[in-house]
Design an enzyme around this catalytic site. Sequence first.
Site, PDB file in Angstrom:
ATOM      1  N   LYS A 207     -51.090  39.127  63.342  1.00 61.45           N
ATOM      2  CA  LYS A 207     -50.853  40.404  63.976  1.00 61.45           C
ATOM      3  C   LYS A 207     -52.131  41.228  64.069  1.00 61.45           C
ATOM      4  O   LYS A 207     -52.268  42.110  64.912  1.00 61.45           O
ATOM      5  CB  LYS A 207     -49.809  41.202  63.169  1.00 61.45           C
TER       6      LYS A 207
ATOM      7  N   GLU B  89     -59.773  37.699  67.361  1.00 60.02           N
ATOM      8  CA  GLU B  89     -59.420  37.854  65.951  1.00 60.02           C
ATOM      9  C   GLU B  89     -59.877  39.230  65.463  1.00 60.02           C
ATOM     10  O   GLU B  89     -60.834  39.800  65.988  1.00 60.02           O
ATOM     11  CB  GLU B  89     -60.101  36.724  65.148  1.00 60.02           C
ATOM     12  N   ASP B  90     -59.183  39.755  64.439  1.00 64.05           N
ATOM     13  CA  ASP B  90     -59.573  41.056  63.904  1.00 64.05           C
ATOM     14  C   ASP B  90     -60.792  40.959  62.990  1.00 64.05           C
ATOM     15  O   ASP B  90     -61.728  41.752  63.105  1.00 64.05           O
ATOM     16  CB  ASP B  90     -58.408  41.728  63.176  1.00 64.05           C
ATOM     17  N   ILE B  91     -60.801  39.976  62.070  1.00 63.56           N
ATOM     18  CA  ILE B  91     -61.894  39.889  61.101  1.00 63.56           C
ATOM     19  C   ILE B  91     -62.110  38.440  60.664  1.00 63.56           C
ATOM     20  O   ILE B  91     -61.148  37.698  60.448  1.00 63.56           O
ATOM     21  CB  ILE B  91     -61.593  40.778  59.863  1.00 63.56           C
TER      22      ILE B  91
ATOM     23  N   ASP C  46     -63.339  36.822  57.538  1.00 60.17           N
ATOM     24  CA  ASP C  46     -63.578  37.173  56.142  1.00 60.17           C
ATOM     25  C   ASP C  46     -64.271  35.993  55.456  1.00 60.17           C
ATOM     26  O   ASP C  46     -65.483  35.865  55.511  1.00 60.17           O
ATOM     27  CB  ASP C  46     -62.253  37.538  55.481  1.00 60.17           C
ATOM     28  N   THR C  47     -63.514  35.110  54.845  1.00 54.09           N
ATOM     29  CA  THR C  47     -64.128  33.906  54.262  1.00 54.09           C
ATOM     30  C   THR C  47     -64.466  32.888  55.353  1.00 54.09           C
ATOM     31  O   THR C  47     -65.276  31.998  55.141  1.00 54.09           O
ATOM     32  CB  THR C  47     -63.171  33.247  53.257  1.00 54.09           C
ATOM     33  N   GLY C  48     -63.843  33.025  56.510  1.00 48.83           N
ATOM     34  CA  GLY C  48     -64.041  32.071  57.607  1.00 48.83           C
ATOM     35  C   GLY C  48     -63.102  30.883  57.528  1.00 48.83           C
ATOM     36  O   GLY C  48     -63.100  30.030  58.420  1.00 48.83           O
TER      37      GLY C  48
ATOM     38  N   THR D  11     -59.812  30.645  57.906  1.00 50.07           N
ATOM     39  CA  THR D  11     -58.836  30.560  58.995  1.00 50.07           C
ATOM     40  C   THR D  11     -59.455  29.962  60.247  1.00 50.07           C
ATOM     41  O   THR D  11     -58.937  29.007  60.832  1.00 50.07           O
ATOM     42  CB  THR D  11     -58.265  31.955  59.312  1.00 50.07           C
TER      43      THR D  11
ATOM     44  N   LYS E 111     -67.163  39.844  57.777  1.00 47.13           N
ATOM     45  CA  LYS E 111     -67.448  40.357  56.436  1.00 47.13           C
ATOM     46  C   LYS E 111     -68.582  39.592  55.773  1.00 47.13           C
ATOM     47  O   LYS E 111     -68.650  38.366  55.833  1.00 47.13           O
ATOM     48  CB  LYS E 111     -66.193  40.274  55.563  1.00 47.13           C
TER      49      LYS E 111
ATOM     50  N   PHE F 156     -62.322  45.630  50.998  1.00 40.67           N
ATOM     51  CA  PHE F 156     -61.069  45.340  51.682  1.00 40.67           C
ATOM     52  C   PHE F 156     -60.823  46.459  52.681  1.00 40.67           C
ATOM     53  O   PHE F 156     -60.560  47.601  52.310  1.00 40.67           O
ATOM     54  CB  PHE F 156     -59.897  45.221  50.719  1.00 40.67           C
ATOM     55  N   VAL F 157     -60.915  46.123  53.962  1.00 38.45           N
ATOM     56  CA  VAL F 157     -60.823  47.124  55.018  1.00 38.45           C
ATOM     57  C   VAL F 157     -59.433  47.100  55.661  1.00 38.45           C
ATOM     58  O   VAL F 157     -58.800  46.051  55.784  1.00 38.45           O
ATOM     59  CB  VAL F 157     -61.914  46.915  56.092  1.00 38.45           C
TER      60      VAL F 157
ATOM     61  N   ARG G 196     -51.551  49.411  59.669  1.00 38.14           N
ATOM     62  CA  ARG G 196     -51.778  48.894  61.020  1.00 38.14           C
ATOM     63  C   ARG G 196     -51.816  50.023  62.050  1.00 38.14           C
ATOM     64  O   ARG G 196     -52.490  49.917  63.075  1.00 38.14           O
ATOM     65  CB  ARG G 196     -50.679  47.897  61.407  1.00 38.14           C
TER      66      ARG G 196
END
Length: 275
Positions: free
Chosen positions: A119, A184-186, A188-190, A192, A216, A237-238, A250
């Site tokens: 989402k 994608e929104d972010i 992070d660790t990559g 996904t 990130k 954590f944003v 959201r």
Amino acid sequence: MSSPQTIPEPPEFLGSSVRYSQSQLNLASQGGSLSSSAPISSSPSQGRMYGAEERLEPILIESSDQKSKGDFLLPAHYESCVKSILISHGQIIDRIQKLAYDIRKHYRGTTIHLLCVLKGGSAFFQDLQVCLRNFHNFTNQDYVPFTFDFIRAKSYDGTSSTGKVVVSGCDMEKLRGKDVLLVEDIVDTGTTMSMLVPLLVSHAPASVKVASLLEKRTPRSCGFKADFVGFSVPDEFVIGYCLDYNDAFRDMNHICVINDEGIEKFKDGVKQRIE
């Protein structure tokens, strides 16, 4: 919507020249195997990749750039849950306009198939496609600028990335031959994206690239780099602008840093009724 599916190992491709993304090299250093890809090309419909090797770098946001929440309007139901404002809504929209310009320039003359990752990516997707459409309409083009679909890829549990990705959503077979741009929104660790991109590639699109609003800077990163990125953010954590914590935040326009009170308040999700 199709049922969730397990993401397979990255497929192998044969080519006269092979390059490996950083995520693949990291995998190899941890005992995994390298899979080859076709040569990476600047042309949208040639080559496949598991992460960008050349790109325009994102705007760097430092921890010191955080702004007082008293300087911006926040929803009353979140005001006590926010530590600071990291990126204002105005900055977000201005940056998305530039990303849309860069994307349109790269895919000139090509109908892009936007694939929104739900989402979290929905707000970014909405504003990005508006900008893409405006650029297209006001330059007198005679082809369809983009088509789109939606996909779900979940890897978070609370504030942590689980390292396991579950995917559901669009009919993957419809991606064949298309220039796919994941929205994608972010990153992070990559985790996904490093697993999702090979899954999409296995369904034979013309190309797969990733546009992410945020990236990130974290020691937990697998090294995956998106092709089009708005902002590089510190390891906080944003939340906000459709980035959530257990479905909260959201609806907040700005991108903010959550505080301990916010984590405690929404640790069990959003209450559906006011007590």
